[in-house]
Design a protein around this motif. Structure first.
Motif, mmCIF file in Angstrom:
data_model
loop_
_atom_site.group_PDB
_atom_site.id
_atom_site.type_symbol
_atom_site.label_atom_id
_atom_site.label_comp_id
_atom_site.label_asym_id
_atom_site.label_seq_id
_atom_site.Cartn_x
_atom_site.Cartn_y
_atom_site.Cartn_z
ATOM 1 N N MET A 19 -6.926 11.233 -58.826
ATOM 2 C CA MET A 19 -6.584 12.566 -58.413
ATOM 3 C C MET A 19 -5.114 12.680 -58.041
ATOM 4 S SD MET A 19 -9.110 14.754 -56.032
ATOM 5 C CE MET A 19 -9.168 16.503 -56.306
ATOM 6 N N SER A 20 -4.446 11.566 -57.869
ATOM 7 C CA SER A 20 -3.060 11.578 -57.421
ATOM 8 C C SER A 20 -2.109 12.139 -58.470
ATOM 9 C CB SER A 20 -2.624 10.182 -56.996
ATOM 10 O OG SER A 20 -2.703 9.302 -58.090
ATOM 11 N N SER A 21 -2.518 12.153 -59.745
ATOM 12 C CA SER A 21 -1.628 12.648 -60.792
ATOM 13 C C SER A 21 -1.690 14.168 -60.921
ATOM 14 C CB SER A 21 -1.981 11.993 -62.133
ATOM 15 O OG SER A 21 -3.293 12.360 -62.511
ATOM 16 N N GLU A 22 -2.668 14.799 -60.305
ATOM 17 C CA GLU A 22 -2.773 16.246 -60.424
ATOM 18 C C GLU A 22 -1.866 16.935 -59.413
ATOM 19 O OE1 GLU A 22 -6.218 18.317 -57.918
ATOM 20 O OE2 GLU A 22 -6.986 16.845 -59.331
ATOM 21 N N ASN A 23 -1.629 18.200 -59.652
ATOM 22 C CA ASN A 23 -0.882 18.998 -58.690
ATOM 23 C C ASN A 23 -1.848 19.427 -57.591
ATOM 24 O OD1 ASN A 23 1.566 18.921 -60.092
ATOM 25 N ND2 ASN A 23 0.913 20.581 -61.431
ATOM 26 N N TRP A 24 -1.531 19.066 -56.364
ATOM 27 C CA TRP A 24 -2.395 19.385 -55.237
ATOM 28 C C TRP A 24 -2.148 20.808 -54.771
ATOM 29 C CZ3 TRP A 24 -6.311 16.407 -53.611
ATOM 30 C CH2 TRP A 24 -6.313 15.074 -53.960
ATOM 31 N N ILE A 50 -3.694 23.718 -51.595
ATOM 32 C CA ILE A 50 -4.436 23.757 -50.337
ATOM 33 C C ILE A 50 -5.929 23.693 -50.631
ATOM 34 C CG2 ILE A 50 -5.030 25.200 -48.349
ATOM 35 C CD1 ILE A 50 -2.096 26.175 -48.392
ATOM 36 N N ASP A 51 -6.370 24.431 -51.632
ATOM 37 C CA ASP A 51 -7.779 24.465 -51.997
ATOM 38 C C ASP A 51 -8.259 23.110 -52.516
ATOM 39 O OD1 ASP A 51 -10.227 26.086 -52.363
ATOM 40 O OD2 ASP A 51 -9.888 25.620 -54.490
ATOM 41 N N SER A 52 -7.480 22.459 -53.379
ATOM 42 C CA SER A 52 -7.931 21.178 -53.929
ATOM 43 C C SER A 52 -7.960 20.091 -52.857
ATOM 44 C CB SER A 52 -7.075 20.755 -55.122
ATOM 45 O OG SER A 52 -5.755 20.447 -54.737
ATOM 46 N N ILE A 53 -7.028 20.146 -51.920
ATOM 47 C CA ILE A 53 -7.057 19.188 -50.810
ATOM 48 C C ILE A 53 -8.318 19.421 -49.978
ATOM 49 C CG2 ILE A 53 -5.963 18.475 -48.647
ATOM 50 C CD1 ILE A 53 -3.241 19.131 -50.013
ATOM 51 N N ALA A 54 -8.573 20.664 -49.622
ATOM 52 C CA ALA A 54 -9.749 20.985 -48.803
ATOM 53 C C ALA A 54 -11.038 20.550 -49.491
ATOM 54 C CB ALA A 54 -9.781 22.481 -48.492
ATOM 55 N N HIS A 55 -11.154 20.793 -50.784
ATOM 56 C CA HIS A 55 -12.371 20.428 -51.505
ATOM 57 C C HIS A 55 -12.525 18.927 -51.674
ATOM 58 C CE1 HIS A 55 -14.200 24.246 -52.443
ATOM 59 N NE2 HIS A 55 -12.991 24.734 -52.647
ATOM 60 N N ALA A 56 -11.429 18.191 -51.670
ATOM 61 C CA ALA A 56 -11.499 16.741 -51.839
ATOM 62 C C ALA A 56 -11.857 16.020 -50.541
ATOM 63 C CB ALA A 56 -10.166 16.218 -52.375
ATOM 64 N N LEU A 57 -11.760 16.697 -49.415
ATOM 65 C CA LEU A 57 -12.082 16.058 -48.143
ATOM 66 C C LEU A 57 -13.593 15.846 -48.045
ATOM 67 C CD1 LEU A 57 -9.562 17.958 -45.898
ATOM 68 C CD2 LEU A 57 -9.503 15.538 -46.529
ATOM 69 N N ILE A 81 2.441 17.359 -43.469
ATOM 70 C CA ILE A 81 0.999 17.473 -43.261
ATOM 71 C C ILE A 81 0.264 17.326 -44.587
ATOM 72 C CG2 ILE A 81 -0.832 19.122 -42.683
ATOM 73 C CD1 ILE A 81 0.884 19.955 -40.305
ATOM 74 N N PHE A 82 0.773 17.981 -45.626
ATOM 75 C CA PHE A 82 0.136 17.859 -46.941
ATOM 76 C C PHE A 82 0.172 16.418 -47.429
ATOM 77 C CE2 PHE A 82 1.426 22.495 -47.647
ATOM 78 C CZ PHE A 82 0.204 22.972 -47.224
ATOM 79 N N ARG A 83 1.305 15.746 -47.270
ATOM 80 C CA ARG A 83 1.403 14.343 -47.702
ATOM 81 C C ARG A 83 0.387 13.465 -46.964
ATOM 82 N NH1 ARG A 83 6.876 15.608 -47.819
ATOM 83 N NH2 ARG A 83 7.200 14.803 -45.721
ATOM 84 N N ARG A 84 0.242 13.698 -45.664
ATOM 85 C CA ARG A 84 -0.690 12.898 -44.858
ATOM 86 C C ARG A 84 -2.133 13.106 -45.325
ATOM 87 N NH1 ARG A 84 -3.233 14.319 -40.237
ATOM 88 N NH2 ARG A 84 -1.819 16.047 -39.837
ATOM 89 N N TRP A 85 -2.519 14.357 -45.583
ATOM 90 C CA TRP A 85 -3.882 14.631 -46.024
ATOM 91 C C TRP A 85 -4.129 14.113 -47.442
ATOM 92 C CZ3 TRP A 85 -7.939 15.628 -43.182
ATOM 93 C CH2 TRP A 85 -7.755 16.167 -41.902
ATOM 94 N N VAL A 86 -3.170 14.248 -48.340
ATOM 95 C CA VAL A 86 -3.317 13.717 -49.702
ATOM 96 C C VAL A 86 -3.448 12.202 -49.627
ATOM 97 C CG1 VAL A 86 -2.126 13.364 -51.903
ATOM 98 C CG2 VAL A 86 -2.254 15.654 -50.899
ATOM 99 N N GLN A 87 -2.655 11.548 -48.774
ATOM 100 C CA GLN A 87 -2.756 10.096 -48.622
ATOM 101 C C GLN A 87 -4.130 9.707 -48.104
ATOM 102 O OE1 GLN A 87 -0.252 7.790 -49.584
ATOM 103 N NE2 GLN A 87 -2.132 6.585 -49.494
ATOM 104 N N PHE A 88 -4.663 10.467 -47.152
ATOM 105 C CA PHE A 88 -6.005 10.201 -46.642
ATOM 106 C C PHE A 88 -7.031 10.261 -47.770
ATOM 107 C CE2 PHE A 88 -10.108 11.790 -45.277
ATOM 108 C CZ PHE A 88 -10.459 10.895 -44.283
#
Length: 102
Positions: free
Chosen positions: A1-6, A8-15, A39-46
């Motif tokens: 998933m890291s290669s896609e463009n993140w 807010i919605d895709s981050i929320a759905h991936a949690l 904040i976005f970087r931290r959540w994507v890293q998580f």
């Protein structure tokens, strides 16, 4: 998933858990705009760390379901093993919740 463009919605759905999604949404909603990239970087890293750990989590879950206990590596009663077990339980619960979330 890291290669896609993140987004807010895709981050929320991936949690993997509703509480994590709610926390993410609160952070995004109430944070100064200048601090949002961090904040976005931290959540994507998580999410990326969680997904990278998924095979190991699946193996441990399968082992527990087959044997009714954790691997011997997790059986030792030390502060570290207790913390690892609690972390594992939290990850397994988040993983299970993630499979039932929409």
């Amino acid at each position: 998933m890291s290669s896609e463009n993140w987004t807010i919605d895709s981050i929320a759905h991936a949690l993997p858990h509703p509480e994590l999604r709610a926390t993410f949404q609160r952070e995004v909603s109430f944070t100064d705009v200048g601090k949002l990239p961090a904040i976005f970087r931290r959540w994507v890293q998580f999410i990326e760390d969680f997904e990278a750990d998924r095979p190991r989590t699946e193996e441990l879950l399968s082992y527990i379901e087959q044997h009714g206990r954790l691997l011997d590596d997790y059986d030792e009663d030390t502060p570290e093993s207790i913390a690892a077990f609690e972390d594992l339980k939290a990850r397994l619960n988040a993983h299970r919740e993630g499979h039932h979330a929409a």
